[in-house]
Design an enzyme around this catalytic site. Structure first.
Site, mmCIF file in Angstrom:
data_model
loop_
_atom_site.group_PDB
_atom_site.id
_atom_site.type_symbol
_atom_site.label_atom_id
_atom_site.label_comp_id
_atom_site.label_asym_id
_atom_site.label_seq_id
_atom_site.Cartn_x
_atom_site.Cartn_y
_atom_site.Cartn_z
ATOM 1 N N SER A 117 10.724 -7.968 6.074
ATOM 2 C CA SER A 117 11.939 -7.200 6.402
ATOM 3 C C SER A 117 11.666 -5.705 6.302
ATOM 4 O O SER A 117 11.919 -5.095 5.266
ATOM 5 C CB SER A 117 13.059 -7.584 5.425
ATOM 6 N N LYS A 170 1.197 -9.480 -1.520
ATOM 7 C CA LYS A 170 0.995 -9.221 -0.075
ATOM 8 C C LYS A 170 0.789 -7.741 0.208
ATOM 9 O O LYS A 170 0.108 -7.386 1.187
ATOM 10 C CB LYS A 170 2.142 -9.823 0.754
ATOM 11 N N ASP A 223 5.902 -12.723 4.618
ATOM 12 C CA ASP A 223 5.776 -11.273 4.412
ATOM 13 C C ASP A 223 4.322 -10.822 4.551
ATOM 14 O O ASP A 223 4.045 -9.703 4.984
ATOM 15 C CB ASP A 223 6.322 -10.903 3.021
ATOM 16 N N THR A 227 3.166 -7.840 7.037
ATOM 17 C CA THR A 227 2.540 -6.609 6.524
ATOM 18 C C THR A 227 1.073 -6.474 6.920
ATOM 19 O O THR A 227 0.547 -5.367 6.910
ATOM 20 C CB THR A 227 2.699 -6.508 4.991
ATOM 21 N N ARG A 234 3.641 0.345 5.633
ATOM 22 C CA ARG A 234 3.033 1.509 4.976
ATOM 23 C C ARG A 234 1.770 1.107 4.219
ATOM 24 O O ARG A 234 0.834 1.898 4.092
ATOM 25 C CB ARG A 234 4.052 2.169 4.034
ATOM 26 N N LEU A 253 5.539 5.582 0.629
ATOM 27 C CA LEU A 253 5.286 4.701 -0.507
ATOM 28 C C LEU A 253 4.492 3.477 -0.063
ATOM 29 O O LEU A 253 4.966 2.693 0.741
ATOM 30 C CB LEU A 253 6.632 4.259 -1.103
ATOM 31 N N GLU A 255 3.285 0.494 -2.026
ATOM 32 C CA GLU A 255 3.344 -0.120 -3.363
ATOM 33 C C GLU A 255 2.032 -0.777 -3.769
ATOM 34 O O GLU A 255 1.694 -0.820 -4.950
ATOM 35 C CB GLU A 255 4.462 -1.157 -3.422
#
Ligand SMILES: NC(=O)C1=CN([C@@H]2O[C@H](COP(=O)(O)OP(=O)(O)OC[C@H]3O[C@@H](n4cnc5c(N)ncnc54)[C@H](O)[C@@H]3O)[C@@H](O)[C@H]2O)C=CC1
Ligand SMILES: O=C(CO)COP(=O)(O)O
Length: 306
Positions: A117, A170, A223, A227, A234, A253, A255
């Protein structure tokens, strides 16, 4: 935006009063330019007002979750669901998002929302499906009813830890996927990396008793696919830059950069092998070069696929 679309009364809190005023005046969040905020959404920098809610979604970066919840906790009504939207593991403590909530706001109900998402897609109202987990099934199902809409489809779950592990791992694996792309190693290498990365995610999940339907579900495999697919992520974009010998984009960002060293520590403490995550952590810390890390992964002893 999702909650407003689902018919809820929504208050958006920002800790900085000037920032809140700018969002209120523009009716747009500068982090999501070009997407008007629904008319009914109230904007405030007053945490007392924001905390007067039936449920709270917390969307601060993982390493700042504890601080944000500590401010919020004394202002909440007892048994308010606190839904973490961050994906990560706390440095030093090795705690997952709902564990932090349980410690910092003991009278709240901790929950986690995760899955493929991108904020931009979700805010635009593009079709999205995610997982919403809470320890109590009825509570999780109630939250799904409160947030679900024709464009946002949450599935409820009680496998909180499985959802948290998928979301945290992930991001680290997406950095690896970006590195592979940035180094121009080819589509076959990207598919191999994503698949073997998924094997690591599953191994760690199993060590924590996560259910396989969670790990192969939206918050795990789903996910990971999103990604690892391209630079809209990102984390992938950070890896892409590293793979090209550049620095990750500033102000974005990623993570996974923060999660990588903690994930590796956590895996080691459980005796779980995560060579791809380990390679990402070593590259980020400067302990190995990208080329040496890739060679190291390819030169591991041949073994059965598991
Ligand atoms: N952006 C996305 O597409 C998605 C993001 N996430 C997760 O959501 C989390 C947050 O990411 P983004 O919103 O994208 O990051 P962001 O960097 O766009 O926004 C984070 C916001 O939190 C604020 N903040 C930081 N510390 C705070 C504190 N102590 N109190 C109040 N506000 C604070 C920052 O000023 C910033 O406005 C991350 O864990 C990310 O993995 C999850 C799914 C999708
Ligand atoms: O978690 C996300 C999508 O589900 C967002 O991914 P990035 O943080 O890599 O942009």
């Amino acid at each position: 935006a999702v909650a407003a679309r689902a018919g809820r009364d929504v208050t958006l809190y920002a800790r900085d009063a000037d920032h809140a005023a700018r969002i209120a005046a523009a009716r747009e969040n500068p982090r999501l330019p070009g997407i008007p905020l629904a008319g009914g959404i109230a904007i405030t920098a007053d945490l007392v007002r924001a905390a007067r809610a039936d449920a709270v979604l917390i969307v601060v970066p993982a390493q700042h979750l504890r601080g944000a919840v500590m401010h919020l906790a004394p202002l909440l009504r007892p048994r308010t669901p606190l839904i973490a939207c961050a994906k990560g593991i706390e440095h030093g403590t090795h705690k997952f998002m709902t564990e932090i909530i349980a410690e910092a706001a003991p009278s709240a109900i901790p929950a986690i929302l995760s899955g493929p998402s991108f904020a931009d897609d979700v805010a635009r109202g593009l079709p999205t499906a995610v997982t919403l987990a809470a320890p109590d099934e009825v509570q999780a199902a109630d939250l799904v009813q409160a947030l679900g809409s024709p464009t946002f489809r949450p599935y409820h779950s009680t496998d909180v830890r499985g959802v948290e592990i998928g979301g945290a791992a992930k991001n680290v694996l997406a950095i690896a996927a970006g590195i592979v792309s940035g180094r121009n190693l080819g589509a076959s290498a990207l598919a191999a990396l994503t698949t073997r990365g998924f094997a690591e995610l599953v191994r760690l999940g199993r060590a924590y008793g996560a259910r396989s339907e969670t790990l192969t579900g939206l918050s795990g495999l789903g996910d990971l696919i999103l990604t690892c697919a391209g630079p809209q992520s990102r984390n992938f974009a950070a890896g892409l830059a590293l793979g090209r010998g550049a620095s990750p984009p500033a102000g974005k960002l990623a993570e996974g950069q923060y999660t990588a060293p903690v994930l590796v520590e956590l895996a080691a403490s459980r005796g779980v092998e995560m060579p791809v995550a380990q390679a990402v952590a070593a590259i980020l810390s400067g302990a190995v070069t990208i080329d040496a890390a890739i060679e190291g992964l390819m030169m591991r002893p041949f073994k059965a696929e598991q």
